[in-house]
Motif scaffolding. Sequence first.
Motif, PDB file in Angstrom:
ATOM      1  N   ALA A 163       0.851  -1.187   0.000  1.00 14.84           N
ATOM      2  CA  ALA A 163       0.000   0.000   0.000  1.00 14.84           C
ATOM      3  C   ALA A 163       0.883   1.232   0.000  1.00 14.84           C
ATOM      4  CB  ALA A 163      -0.923   0.013   1.215  1.00 14.84           C
ATOM      5  N   VAL A 164       0.364   2.328  -0.572  1.00 12.57           N
ATOM      6  CA  VAL A 164       1.105   3.582  -0.591  1.00 12.57           C
ATOM      7  C   VAL A 164       0.098   4.717  -0.663  1.00 12.57           C
ATOM      8  CG1 VAL A 164       1.322   3.728  -3.114  1.00 12.57           C
ATOM      9  CG2 VAL A 164       3.081   4.764  -1.642  1.00 12.57           C
ATOM     10  N   ALA A 165       0.429   5.840  -0.046  1.00  6.61           N
ATOM     11  CA  ALA A 165      -0.442   7.005  -0.063  1.00  6.61           C
ATOM     12  C   ALA A 165      -0.146   7.861  -1.284  1.00  6.61           C
ATOM     13  CB  ALA A 165      -0.263   7.825   1.209  1.00  6.61           C
ATOM     14  N   ALA A 166      -1.205   8.363  -1.907  1.00  6.28           N
ATOM     15  CA  ALA A 166      -1.084   9.289  -3.034  1.00  6.28           C
ATOM     16  C   ALA A 166      -2.102  10.390  -2.823  1.00  6.28           C
ATOM     17  CB  ALA A 166      -1.315   8.572  -4.361  1.00  6.28           C
ATOM     18  N   GLY A 167      -1.696  11.454  -2.161  1.00  6.94           N
ATOM     19  CA  GLY A 167      -2.637  12.510  -1.826  1.00  6.94           C
ATOM     20  C   GLY A 167      -3.645  12.009  -0.807  1.00  6.94           C
ATOM     21  N   ALA A 168      -4.921  12.155  -1.115  1.00  7.70           N
ATOM     22  CA  ALA A 168      -5.979  11.695  -0.219  1.00  7.70           C
ATOM     23  C   ALA A 168      -6.384  10.263  -0.492  1.00  7.70           C
ATOM     24  CB  ALA A 168      -7.196  12.608  -0.357  1.00  7.70           C
ATOM     25  N   THR A 169      -5.677   9.586  -1.393  1.00  8.25           N
ATOM     26  CA  THR A 169      -6.010   8.223  -1.805  1.00  8.25           C
ATOM     27  C   THR A 169      -4.985   7.239  -1.272  1.00  8.25           C
ATOM     28  OG1 THR A 169      -7.045   9.041  -3.836  1.00  8.25           O
ATOM     29  CG2 THR A 169      -6.379   6.730  -3.812  1.00  8.25           C
ATOM     30  N   VAL A 170      -5.444   6.054  -0.910  1.00 13.22           N
ATOM     31  CA  VAL A 170      -4.553   4.943  -0.598  1.00 13.22           C
ATOM     32  C   VAL A 170      -4.602   3.986  -1.785  1.00 13.22           C
ATOM     33  CG1 VAL A 170      -4.098   2.971   0.905  1.00 13.22           C
ATOM     34  CG2 VAL A 170      -4.859   5.144   1.883  1.00 13.22           C
ATOM     35  N   ARG A 171      -3.433   3.707  -2.360  1.00 15.87           N
ATOM     36  CA  ARG A 171      -3.345   2.788  -3.491  1.00 15.87           C
ATOM     37  C   ARG A 171      -2.797   1.459  -3.001  1.00 15.87           C
ATOM     38  NH1 ARG A 171      -1.572   7.595  -7.624  1.00 15.87           N
ATOM     39  NH2 ARG A 171      -3.720   8.103  -8.210  1.00 15.87           N
ATOM     40  N   VAL A 172      -3.463   0.364  -3.388  1.00 16.36           N
ATOM     41  CA  VAL A 172      -3.085  -0.955  -2.914  1.00 16.36           C
ATOM     42  C   VAL A 172      -2.903  -1.893  -4.092  1.00 16.36           C
ATOM     43  CG1 VAL A 172      -4.257  -0.657  -0.702  1.00 16.36           C
ATOM     44  CG2 VAL A 172      -5.484  -1.678  -2.621  1.00 16.36           C
ATOM     45  N   THR A 173      -2.046  -2.887  -3.891  1.00 10.92           N
ATOM     46  CA  THR A 173      -1.822  -3.925  -4.889  1.00 10.92           C
ATOM     47  C   THR A 173      -1.908  -5.281  -4.212  1.00 10.92           C
ATOM     48  OG1 THR A 173      -0.272  -4.850  -6.510  1.00 10.92           O
ATOM     49  CG2 THR A 173       0.679  -3.798  -4.574  1.00 10.92           C
ATOM     50  N   ALA A 174      -2.439  -6.267  -4.949  1.00 10.76           N
ATOM     51  CA  ALA A 174      -2.516  -7.640  -4.460  1.00 10.76           C
ATOM     52  C   ALA A 174      -1.706  -8.580  -5.332  1.00 10.76           C
ATOM     53  CB  ALA A 174      -3.971  -8.104  -4.397  1.00 10.76           C
ATOM     54  N   ASP A 175      -0.916  -8.009  -6.270  1.00 12.23           N
ATOM     55  CA  ASP A 175      -0.098  -8.835  -7.165  1.00 12.23           C
ATOM     56  C   ASP A 175       1.312  -8.274  -7.307  1.00 12.23           C
ATOM     57  OD1 ASP A 175      -0.593  -6.588  -8.676  1.00 12.23           O
ATOM     58  OD2 ASP A 175      -1.821  -7.604 -10.178  1.00 12.23           O
ATOM     59  N   ALA A 176       1.852  -7.825  -6.176  1.00 17.87           N
ATOM     60  CA  ALA A 176       3.239  -7.342  -6.122  1.00 17.87           C
ATOM     61  C   ALA A 176       3.501  -6.206  -7.093  1.00 17.87           C
ATOM     62  CB  ALA A 176       4.213  -8.490  -6.375  1.00 17.87           C
ATOM     63  N   GLY A 177       2.570  -5.276  -7.187  1.00 16.21           N
ATOM     64  CA  GLY A 177       2.789  -4.059  -7.954  1.00 16.21           C
ATOM     65  C   GLY A 177       2.493  -4.152  -9.432  1.00 16.21           C
ATOM     66  N   ARG A 178       1.982  -5.272  -9.917  1.00 13.77           N
ATOM     67  CA  ARG A 178       1.652  -5.361 -11.348  1.00 13.77           C
ATOM     68  C   ARG A 178       0.409  -4.531 -11.668  1.00 13.77           C
ATOM     69  NH1 ARG A 178       3.276 -10.521  -9.812  1.00 13.77           N
ATOM     70  NH2 ARG A 178       5.074 -11.370 -10.959  1.00 13.77           N
ATOM     71  N   SER A 179      -0.523  -4.477 -10.721  1.00 15.82           N
ATOM     72  CA  SER A 179      -1.719  -3.651 -10.897  1.00 15.82           C
ATOM     73  C   SER A 179      -2.086  -3.040  -9.548  1.00 15.82           C
ATOM     74  CB  SER A 179      -2.892  -4.489 -11.437  1.00 15.82           C
ATOM     75  OG  SER A 179      -3.250  -5.507 -10.520  1.00 15.82           O
ATOM     76  N   TRP A 180      -2.777  -1.903  -9.618  1.00 20.36           N
ATOM     77  CA  TRP A 180      -3.129  -1.170  -8.415  1.00 20.36           C
ATOM     78  C   TRP A 180      -4.587  -0.766  -8.458  1.00 20.36           C
ATOM     79  CZ3 TRP A 180       0.584  -0.020  -4.602  1.00 20.36           C
ATOM     80  CH2 TRP A 180       1.915  -0.322  -4.953  1.00 20.36           C
ATOM     81  N   ARG A 181      -5.195  -0.635  -7.300  1.00 23.40           N
ATOM     82  CA  ARG A 181      -6.538  -0.067  -7.218  1.00 23.40           C
ATOM     83  C   ARG A 181      -6.549   1.004  -6.142  1.00 23.40           C
ATOM     84  NH1 ARG A 181      -9.861  -1.857  -3.031  1.00 23.40           N
ATOM     85  NH2 ARG A 181      -9.015  -3.608  -1.816  1.00 23.40           N
ATOM     86  N   ASP A 182      -7.405   1.989  -6.330  1.00 24.52           N
ATOM     87  CA  ASP A 182      -7.493   3.110  -5.398  1.00 24.52           C
ATOM     88  C   ASP A 182      -8.571   2.853  -4.355  1.00 24.52           C
ATOM     89  OD1 ASP A 182      -5.559   4.327  -6.844  1.00 24.52           O
ATOM     90  OD2 ASP A 182      -6.832   5.900  -7.695  1.00 24.52           O
ATOM     91  N   ILE A 183      -8.251   3.221  -3.131  1.00 25.42           N
ATOM     92  CA  ILE A 183      -9.226   3.204  -2.046  1.00 25.42           C
ATOM     93  C   ILE A 183      -9.595   4.646  -1.738  1.00 25.42           C
ATOM     94  CG2 ILE A 183      -9.628   2.643   0.374  1.00 25.42           C
ATOM     95  CD1 ILE A 183      -7.708   0.337   0.082  1.00 25.42           C
ATOM     96  N   ALA A 184     -10.836   4.987  -1.952  1.00 26.22           N
ATOM     97  CA  ALA A 184     -11.287   6.339  -1.631  1.00 26.22           C
ATOM     98  C   ALA A 184     -11.347   6.480  -0.116  1.00 26.22           C
ATOM     99  CB  ALA A 184     -12.660   6.595  -2.243  1.00 26.22           C
ATOM    100  N   THR A 185     -10.706   7.491   0.403  1.00 22.50           N
ATOM    101  CA  THR A 185     -10.588   7.631   1.852  1.00 22.50           C
ATOM    102  C   THR A 185     -11.542   8.675   2.399  1.00 22.50           C
ATOM    103  OG1 THR A 185      -8.824   9.252   1.586  1.00 22.50           O
ATOM    104  CG2 THR A 185      -8.169   6.949   1.832  1.00 22.50           C
ATOM    105  N   ALA A 186     -12.003   8.419   3.608  1.00 19.11           N
ATOM    106  CA  ALA A 186     -12.752   9.403   4.380  1.00 19.11           C
ATOM    107  C   ALA A 186     -11.808   9.914   5.457  1.00 19.11           C
ATOM    108  CB  ALA A 186     -13.998   8.773   4.991  1.00 19.11           C
ATOM    109  N   LEU A 187     -11.323  11.148   5.271  1.00 20.22           N
ATOM    110  CA  LEU A 187     -10.336  11.715   6.171  1.00 20.22           C
ATOM    111  C   LEU A 187     -10.995  12.668   7.167  1.00 20.22           C
ATOM    112  CD1 LEU A 187      -7.484  12.543   3.611  1.00 20.22           C
ATOM    113  CD2 LEU A 187      -7.741  10.506   5.056  1.00 20.22           C
TER     114      LEU A 187
END
Length: 373
Positions: free
Chosen positions: A297-321
């Motif tokens: 996982a890594v933070a990108a602004g207000a979004t948390v980006r996560v991968t389940a395949d060692a960085g081959r693909s990513w999906r964004d998690i919309a955050t409630a801050l």
Amino acid sequence: MALAGAGLVVALVAVAYLHPRPAGRPLPRPTANPSQIGVVRLTGFGVVSATEALACTQTGGTAYLYWTADAGRTWRQLPIPLLYDDTFGIQAIDRTHAVLQLGKGLYSTGDGGRTWRRVPLPAGEMYGPGAHFLSPSEGWYLDLQVDPASSEQPTALWWTSDGGASWTERWRVNADHPLSGGVPLDGDKYVLAFRDAAHGWLTVSFVHSARLLATSDGGRTWSDVSLPLGGPVLFLDLQLARDGAAVLVALAGTTYLAVPSLDGGRTWEEPRALPIAAPAPGGSASRLSVIDHDHWAVAAGATVRVTADAGRSWRDIATALPGGITALQDVWLTAAGEGWATTDHGSTADLRVLHTTDGGARWSESHVPYVPG
């Protein structure tokens, strides 16, 4: 740089998949300003587990260290021998052992920070953040002095097996010994990680490129690591996951790369681009949170980006801050979805601590005490 910086650092043997900043590279400290004497700054933060963390704050010229064991709902003040102008960091080895790194000293605790003892540095050394401990007893110390005007960077590495009571020199490079233990005189040297008492990695950095060296004898000798990289890079971080995987973070131009290893750094896979932008000059990039070989996982602004395949693909998690918070800086997540984050408002004066229990979708602010309690 957050990917290479050290605030509060969890050792490689620390619990719960969590791997904060490597020891020895503190968060940048703002310049003292008489008009900001009353301003409170979160100057260091480190994770021990999904519910346990440490935080250091400064108000004017006074620093305070706090510990939480309940996901930030309450904090207990710990004694800390720290002055405003000290460079500092804290490496949490486990729930009771930690090493406090001051600009001119090193302290350790075996009782969760209730008391600290002075740890002597190698003879002639006065820079605590050069220490890197794998366990309460075993650690290494690298002379981190750097002359920015010279390509030659003399330094030395020491090892201890008794918590720093005594140190043994592993190697030294200088004008008389331009190559020692496989380590060259040219380039800035920095220990990225040790997997165990024998295996570790050291980066030797130049202006636009770097070499990655590895040891299999506890730091006595080092050799170049062959990596599947097509051009010059700078190595910033190396994280070891609980499942035995390793992830090396590098910077190629303005692109951040993650180079995973399924076998703890013996062999390396093709690099994967991290979905984060290079920071503005003087800024810091978000750290990579490695849960296991596949899950990051890594933070990108207000979004948390996560991968389940060692960085081959990513999906964004919309955050409630929480209100007033617009961006995350660093995240630490576990396989169960619990974790921590610090926020990014452009300066260390605005760093705040957040906690999540759902993988980073919703965050609550943990109010670190701002005065002694």
